[in-house]
Motif scaffolding. Structure first.
Motif, mmCIF file in Angstrom:
data_model
loop_
_atom_site.group_PDB
_atom_site.id
_atom_site.type_symbol
_atom_site.label_atom_id
_atom_site.label_comp_id
_atom_site.label_asym_id
_atom_site.label_seq_id
_atom_site.Cartn_x
_atom_site.Cartn_y
_atom_site.Cartn_z
ATOM 1 N N SER A 7 64.460 19.825 -64.761
ATOM 2 C CA SER A 7 63.590 18.741 -65.203
ATOM 3 C C SER A 7 62.368 19.294 -65.942
ATOM 4 O O SER A 7 62.537 19.943 -66.973
ATOM 5 C CB SER A 7 63.225 17.881 -63.978
ATOM 6 O OG SER A 7 62.621 16.686 -64.364
ATOM 7 N N ASN A 8 61.164 19.114 -65.452
ATOM 8 C CA ASN A 8 59.985 19.641 -66.143
ATOM 9 C C ASN A 8 60.130 21.144 -66.398
ATOM 10 O O ASN A 8 59.729 21.651 -67.459
ATOM 11 C CB ASN A 8 58.734 19.319 -65.307
ATOM 12 C CG ASN A 8 57.460 19.804 -65.958
ATOM 13 O OD1 ASN A 8 56.785 20.682 -65.449
ATOM 14 N ND2 ASN A 8 57.120 19.232 -67.109
ATOM 15 N N TRP A 23 54.456 13.505 -73.851
ATOM 16 C CA TRP A 23 53.904 14.823 -73.549
ATOM 17 C C TRP A 23 52.634 15.092 -74.340
ATOM 18 O O TRP A 23 52.468 14.601 -75.462
ATOM 19 C CB TRP A 23 54.926 15.919 -73.896
ATOM 20 C CG TRP A 23 56.174 15.880 -73.073
ATOM 21 C CD1 TRP A 23 56.469 15.035 -72.038
ATOM 22 C CD2 TRP A 23 57.321 16.722 -73.233
ATOM 23 N NE1 TRP A 23 57.717 15.307 -71.541
ATOM 24 C CE2 TRP A 23 58.262 16.334 -72.260
ATOM 25 C CE3 TRP A 23 57.639 17.767 -74.097
ATOM 26 C CZ2 TRP A 23 59.503 16.966 -72.126
ATOM 27 C CZ3 TRP A 23 58.863 18.388 -73.971
ATOM 28 C CH2 TRP A 23 59.784 17.999 -72.995
ATOM 29 N N PHE A 60 53.250 21.513 -67.693
ATOM 30 C CA PHE A 60 52.377 21.074 -68.797
ATOM 31 C C PHE A 60 51.999 19.619 -68.554
ATOM 32 O O PHE A 60 52.625 18.912 -67.765
ATOM 33 C CB PHE A 60 53.079 21.243 -70.157
ATOM 34 C CG PHE A 60 54.408 20.548 -70.265
ATOM 35 C CD1 PHE A 60 54.498 19.225 -70.680
ATOM 36 C CD2 PHE A 60 55.580 21.207 -69.916
ATOM 37 C CE1 PHE A 60 55.725 18.583 -70.758
ATOM 38 C CE2 PHE A 60 56.820 20.572 -69.988
ATOM 39 C CZ PHE A 60 56.886 19.262 -70.411
ATOM 40 N N LEU A 119 65.593 8.907 -65.323
ATOM 41 C CA LEU A 119 64.351 9.311 -65.989
ATOM 42 C C LEU A 119 64.574 9.748 -67.426
ATOM 43 O O LEU A 119 63.698 9.589 -68.276
ATOM 44 C CB LEU A 119 63.712 10.489 -65.227
ATOM 45 C CG LEU A 119 63.181 10.216 -63.825
ATOM 46 C CD1 LEU A 119 62.612 11.493 -63.223
ATOM 47 C CD2 LEU A 119 62.096 9.153 -63.882
ATOM 48 N N ILE A 120 65.733 10.345 -67.681
ATOM 49 C CA ILE A 120 65.942 10.985 -68.978
ATOM 50 C C ILE A 120 67.174 10.395 -69.660
ATOM 51 O O ILE A 120 68.275 10.479 -69.119
ATOM 52 C CB ILE A 120 66.114 12.513 -68.777
ATOM 53 C CG1 ILE A 120 64.791 13.102 -68.287
ATOM 54 C CG2 ILE A 120 66.586 13.177 -70.054
ATOM 55 C CD1 ILE A 120 64.870 14.539 -67.866
ATOM 56 N N ARG A 131 51.245 15.572 -69.331
ATOM 57 C CA ARG A 131 51.822 14.415 -70.039
ATOM 58 C C ARG A 131 50.977 13.200 -69.679
ATOM 59 O O ARG A 131 50.302 13.192 -68.640
ATOM 60 C CB ARG A 131 53.287 14.190 -69.651
ATOM 61 C CG ARG A 131 53.441 13.794 -68.199
ATOM 62 C CD ARG A 131 54.877 13.460 -67.801
ATOM 63 N NE ARG A 131 54.925 13.305 -66.341
ATOM 64 C CZ ARG A 131 55.999 13.071 -65.644
ATOM 65 N NH1 ARG A 131 57.160 12.982 -66.235
ATOM 66 N NH2 ARG A 131 55.945 12.938 -64.324
ATOM 67 N N GLU A 178 55.807 9.156 -68.591
ATOM 68 C CA GLU A 178 57.184 9.656 -68.648
ATOM 69 C C GLU A 178 57.613 9.811 -70.109
ATOM 70 O O GLU A 178 57.614 8.830 -70.866
ATOM 71 C CB GLU A 178 58.098 8.659 -67.909
ATOM 72 C CG GLU A 178 59.484 9.172 -67.641
ATOM 73 C CD GLU A 178 59.507 10.415 -66.773
ATOM 74 O OE1 GLU A 178 60.081 11.412 -67.218
ATOM 75 O OE2 GLU A 178 58.913 10.380 -65.663
ATOM 76 N N ASN A 199 62.338 21.846 -69.291
ATOM 77 C CA ASN A 199 61.671 21.557 -70.570
ATOM 78 C C ASN A 199 60.792 22.722 -71.029
ATOM 79 O O ASN A 199 60.796 23.086 -72.200
ATOM 80 C CB ASN A 199 60.864 20.264 -70.448
ATOM 81 C CG ASN A 199 61.773 19.066 -70.219
ATOM 82 O OD1 ASN A 199 62.934 19.088 -70.629
ATOM 83 N ND2 ASN A 199 61.271 18.037 -69.554
ATOM 84 N N MET A 240 64.909 17.208 -71.243
ATOM 85 C CA MET A 240 64.759 16.135 -72.211
ATOM 86 C C MET A 240 64.174 16.666 -73.515
ATOM 87 O O MET A 240 63.692 17.809 -73.576
ATOM 88 C CB MET A 240 63.919 14.980 -71.651
ATOM 89 C CG MET A 240 62.446 15.234 -71.532
ATOM 90 S SD MET A 240 61.587 13.925 -70.590
ATOM 91 C CE MET A 240 61.786 12.501 -71.629
ATOM 92 N N ARG A 252 53.075 20.767 -62.243
ATOM 93 C CA ARG A 252 53.959 20.690 -63.410
ATOM 94 C C ARG A 252 53.648 21.882 -64.310
ATOM 95 O O ARG A 252 52.645 22.548 -64.127
ATOM 96 C CB ARG A 252 53.658 19.416 -64.237
ATOM 97 C CG ARG A 252 54.093 18.131 -63.672
ATOM 98 C CD ARG A 252 53.622 16.952 -64.542
ATOM 99 N NE ARG A 252 53.913 17.086 -65.962
ATOM 100 C CZ ARG A 252 55.087 16.773 -66.544
ATOM 101 N NH1 ARG A 252 56.052 16.294 -65.807
ATOM 102 N NH2 ARG A 252 55.263 16.935 -67.835
HETATM 103 C C1 MLT Z 1 58.767 16.066 -68.118
HETATM 104 O O1 MLT Z 1 57.697 15.500 -68.205
HETATM 105 O O2 MLT Z 1 58.906 17.291 -68.216
HETATM 106 C C2 MLT Z 1 59.961 15.223 -67.893
HETATM 107 O O3 MLT Z 1 59.607 13.886 -67.908
HETATM 108 C C3 MLT Z 1 60.684 15.565 -66.651
HETATM 109 C C4 MLT Z 1 59.863 15.221 -65.452
HETATM 110 O O4 MLT Z 1 59.090 16.038 -65.023
HETATM 111 O O5 MLT Z 1 60.000 14.109 -64.944
#
Ligand code: MLT
Length: 213
Positions: free
Chosen positions: A108-109, A74, A66, A160-161, A68, A71, A112, A134, A64
């Motif tokens: 997605s990630n 962060w 960053f 998810l979002i 978290r 869900e 962001n 998101m 990823r």
């Molecule tokens: C995130 O943590 O960036 C968002 O929840 C999207 C994901 O990676 O699922």
């Protein structure tokens, strides 16, 4: 060039076959890597140079951009530090590969961290395509995004979002002065052929055929 860890991030670089196209910075989703978005990018922006780093954070072995704790929960400190780190990588890579300012294509990630980079350094990118992004917190104060083109693609039944978050993100980037196109597709979190069609059309009408310095 494949899988090199030079410049601070393991990454994949594909040189331009069509130097008139704006390069793309590819930012994968959770559990993806530097290879994930390459075939999609080659389909929607044929011939563009592609710079595709792998996120450095691991969540249960899944890369990823960053950290978290769950869900939508962060680690905001890490989010900010990783955004700066990605910006530094982009600066180094642009020099090393002699590429123009790219448009980010994030899923997605990756979408962001792309909007985070837009807000941290409005001069880093020539624009952004944010797919299934998101907005779990209010990132104000906002910089002046000076008409920067941004396409946001959301799914009306994204599992998810919450789709409203993409709408708030679109409004917020608009408030910061970006030239935002916001589309809600009748789809879930996964990408569809409609996403790729809209992204391809937007890229050809927003500079993917004419590099910006
Ligand atoms: C995130 O943590 O960036 C968002 O929840 C999207 C994901 O990676 O699922």
């Amino acid at each position: 060039m494949n899988g090199t860890s030079d410049l601070g991030f393991i990454h994949h670089f594909v040189p331009a076959a069509d130097s008139a196209r704006t390069p793309l910075l590819l930012l994968h989703g959770t559990g993806g890597d530097e290879n994930d978005l390459v075939p999609i990018a080659q389909r929607i922006a044929p011939g563009a140079a592609l710079l595709s780093p792998r996120g450095k954070t691991l969540e249960n072995g899944m890369p990823r951009f960053f950290r978290r704790s769950g869900e939508g929960t962060w680690d905001v400190e890490d989010f900010k530090a990783r955004t700066a780190e990605l910006g530094d990588f982009l600066t180094r890579a642009r020099t090393a590969y002699a590429i123009e300012k790219p448009i980010a294509l994030g899923y997605s990630n990756g979408a962001n961290i792309a909007w985070s980079l837009l807000l941290k350094d409005p001069d880093a990118l020539a624009g952004a395509v944010l797919m299934r992004a998101m907005l779990p917190f209010d990132p104000r104060p906002l910089p002046d995004l000076k008409g920067l083109p941004v396409l946001i693609l959301a799914g009306s039944h994204d599992e998810l979002i919450p789709v409203q978050q993409a709408g708030v993100l679109a409004a917020l980037l608009g408030e910061a002065g970006a030239d935002v196109t916001y589309e809600v597709l009748p789809s879930g979190h996964g990408l569809t052929t409609e996403d790729l069609k809209l992204a391809a059309e937007w890229l050809s009408s927003h500079g993917a055929g004419s590099p910006r310095g």
